[in-house]
Design a protein around this motif. Structure first.
Motif, mmCIF file in Angstrom:
data_model
loop_
_atom_site.group_PDB
_atom_site.id
_atom_site.type_symbol
_atom_site.label_atom_id
_atom_site.label_comp_id
_atom_site.label_asym_id
_atom_site.label_seq_id
_atom_site.Cartn_x
_atom_site.Cartn_y
_atom_site.Cartn_z
ATOM 1 N N PHE A 1 1.349 -1.469 -0.093
ATOM 2 C CA PHE A 1 0.163 -0.217 -0.180
ATOM 3 C C PHE A 1 0.815 1.377 -0.160
ATOM 4 C CE2 PHE A 1 -3.355 2.985 2.481
ATOM 5 C CZ PHE A 1 -3.654 2.783 1.708
ATOM 6 N N ALA A 2 2.204 1.356 0.422
ATOM 7 C CA ALA A 2 2.773 2.044 0.649
ATOM 8 C C ALA A 2 3.662 2.674 -0.454
ATOM 9 C CB ALA A 2 3.487 2.250 2.533
ATOM 10 N N GLU A 3 4.073 1.244 -1.164
ATOM 11 C CA GLU A 3 4.717 1.190 -1.963
ATOM 12 C C GLU A 3 4.230 2.234 -3.257
ATOM 13 O OE1 GLU A 3 6.166 -2.604 -2.116
ATOM 14 O OE2 GLU A 3 7.768 -2.482 -0.826
ATOM 15 N N ARG A 4 3.025 2.023 -3.370
ATOM 16 C CA ARG A 4 2.050 2.167 -4.850
ATOM 17 C C ARG A 4 2.184 3.450 -4.079
ATOM 18 N NH1 ARG A 4 -3.603 0.483 -4.081
ATOM 19 N NH2 ARG A 4 -4.050 2.553 -3.535
ATOM 20 N N TYR A 5 1.236 4.234 -3.091
ATOM 21 C CA TYR A 5 1.121 5.932 -2.564
ATOM 22 C C TYR A 5 3.245 6.345 -3.292
ATOM 23 C CZ TYR A 5 -3.644 5.879 -1.770
ATOM 24 O OH TYR A 5 -4.504 5.417 -1.342
ATOM 25 N N ILE A 6 3.876 5.666 -2.522
ATOM 26 C CA ILE A 6 5.681 6.297 -3.315
ATOM 27 C C ILE A 6 5.533 6.241 -4.705
ATOM 28 C CG2 ILE A 6 7.486 6.175 -3.327
ATOM 29 C CD1 ILE A 6 7.667 5.368 -0.662
ATOM 30 N N GLU A 7 4.897 4.970 -5.736
ATOM 31 C CA GLU A 7 5.225 5.612 -6.754
ATOM 32 C C GLU A 7 4.902 6.330 -7.951
ATOM 33 O OE1 GLU A 7 7.277 3.943 -10.707
ATOM 34 O OE2 GLU A 7 7.336 3.257 -8.414
ATOM 35 N N GLU A 8 3.372 6.577 -6.640
ATOM 36 C CA GLU A 8 2.291 7.501 -7.872
ATOM 37 C C GLU A 8 2.789 8.804 -7.561
ATOM 38 O OE1 GLU A 8 -1.526 6.685 -6.029
ATOM 39 O OE2 GLU A 8 -1.728 5.029 -6.748
ATOM 40 N N GLY A 9 3.433 9.381 -6.289
ATOM 41 C CA GLY A 9 4.178 10.539 -5.943
ATOM 42 C C GLY A 9 5.428 10.600 -7.080
ATOM 43 N N ILE A 10 5.848 9.542 -7.271
ATOM 44 C CA ILE A 10 7.209 9.837 -8.157
ATOM 45 C C ILE A 10 7.068 10.020 -8.872
ATOM 46 C CG2 ILE A 10 8.977 8.163 -9.201
ATOM 47 C CD1 ILE A 10 9.629 6.943 -6.221
ATOM 48 N N VAL A 11 5.501 9.209 -10.136
ATOM 49 C CA VAL A 11 5.474 9.297 -11.656
ATOM 50 C C VAL A 11 5.357 10.537 -11.399
ATOM 51 C CG1 VAL A 11 3.539 8.597 -13.114
ATOM 52 C CG2 VAL A 11 4.745 7.222 -12.212
ATOM 53 N N LYS A 12 3.715 11.296 -10.303
ATOM 54 C CA LYS A 12 3.705 12.320 -10.631
ATOM 55 C C LYS A 12 4.197 13.889 -10.453
ATOM 56 C CE LYS A 12 0.217 15.612 -7.812
ATOM 57 N NZ LYS A 12 -0.329 16.089 -6.693
ATOM 58 N N GLY A 13 5.305 13.316 -9.535
ATOM 59 C CA GLY A 13 6.294 14.346 -9.718
ATOM 60 C C GLY A 13 7.698 14.503 -11.109
ATOM 61 N N GLU A 14 7.583 13.290 -11.584
ATOM 62 C CA GLU A 14 8.315 13.386 -13.082
ATOM 63 C C GLU A 14 7.249 14.099 -13.901
ATOM 64 O OE1 GLU A 14 9.943 9.521 -13.899
ATOM 65 O OE2 GLU A 14 11.178 9.555 -12.378
ATOM 66 N N THR A 15 6.369 13.988 -13.826
ATOM 67 C CA THR A 15 5.140 13.798 -14.711
ATOM 68 C C THR A 15 5.455 15.663 -15.007
ATOM 69 O OG1 THR A 15 4.002 12.861 -15.240
ATOM 70 C CG2 THR A 15 2.425 14.404 -15.758
ATOM 71 N N GLN A 16 5.039 16.257 -13.525
ATOM 72 C CA GLN A 16 5.122 17.743 -13.212
ATOM 73 C C GLN A 16 6.259 18.610 -13.839
ATOM 74 O OE1 GLN A 16 4.043 18.167 -9.756
ATOM 75 N NE2 GLN A 16 2.251 18.676 -9.611
ATOM 76 N N THR A 17 7.330 18.031 -13.756
ATOM 77 C CA THR A 17 8.671 18.285 -14.054
ATOM 78 C C THR A 17 8.632 18.322 -15.210
ATOM 79 O OG1 THR A 17 9.326 17.545 -12.062
ATOM 80 C CG2 THR A 17 11.667 18.120 -13.494
ATOM 81 N N LEU A 18 8.560 17.287 -15.771
ATOM 82 C CA LEU A 18 8.086 16.951 -17.406
ATOM 83 C C LEU A 18 8.005 18.182 -17.880
ATOM 84 C CD1 LEU A 18 9.403 15.806 -19.822
ATOM 85 C CD2 LEU A 18 8.378 13.940 -19.459
ATOM 86 N N LEU A 19 6.939 18.493 -18.109
ATOM 87 C CA LEU A 19 5.641 19.339 -17.942
ATOM 88 C C LEU A 19 6.384 20.370 -18.148
ATOM 89 C CD1 LEU A 19 3.254 19.760 -19.585
ATOM 90 C CD2 LEU A 19 2.181 20.080 -17.792
ATOM 91 N N LYS A 20 6.604 21.130 -17.440
ATOM 92 C CA LYS A 20 7.375 22.644 -17.137
ATOM 93 C C LYS A 20 8.717 22.597 -17.826
ATOM 94 C CE LYS A 20 8.614 24.584 -12.722
ATOM 95 N NZ LYS A 20 8.292 25.249 -11.722
ATOM 96 N N GLN A 21 9.486 21.321 -18.079
ATOM 97 C CA GLN A 21 10.433 21.874 -19.176
ATOM 98 C C GLN A 21 9.569 21.814 -20.274
ATOM 99 O OE1 GLN A 21 12.393 18.017 -17.875
ATOM 100 N NE2 GLN A 21 13.736 18.547 -17.022
ATOM 101 N N ILE A 22 8.936 21.031 -20.771
ATOM 102 C CA ILE A 22 8.344 21.081 -22.138
ATOM 103 C C ILE A 22 7.436 22.397 -22.334
ATOM 104 C CG2 ILE A 22 5.871 20.204 -23.476
ATOM 105 C CD1 ILE A 22 6.770 17.814 -22.250
#
Length: 67
Positions: free
Chosen positions: A4-25
């Motif tokens: 359960f915790a690992e899933r939320y950590i993974e979701e947080g990582i994906v969200k952070g990468e997505t936001q960073t990439l969108l900013k770079q774009i």
């Protein structure tokens, strides 16, 4: 419980990468079309990692997102 915790950590990582990439774009190419945000929101970590690296050398959005 660890899964359960690992899933939320993974979701947080994906969200952070997505936001960073969108900013770079946005910084490199300007405001992206809607299809870019949809593609980012549907991406897995492997795709995001490729795009994060690819933003450095891509000349346009089509080149960045080619598969």
């Amino acid at each position: 419980m660890a899964g359960f915790a690992e899933r939320y950590i993974e979701e947080g990582i994906v969200k952070g990468e997505t936001q960073t990439l969108l900013k770079q774009i946005k910084l490199k190419f300007g405001n992206p079309p809607a299809w870019v945000e949809a593609k980012l929101n549907d991406a897995n970590t492997d795709q995001l990692d490729r795009w994060v690296a690819g933003i450095l050398t891509a000349n346009n959005l089509d080149e960045l997102f080619k598969d």
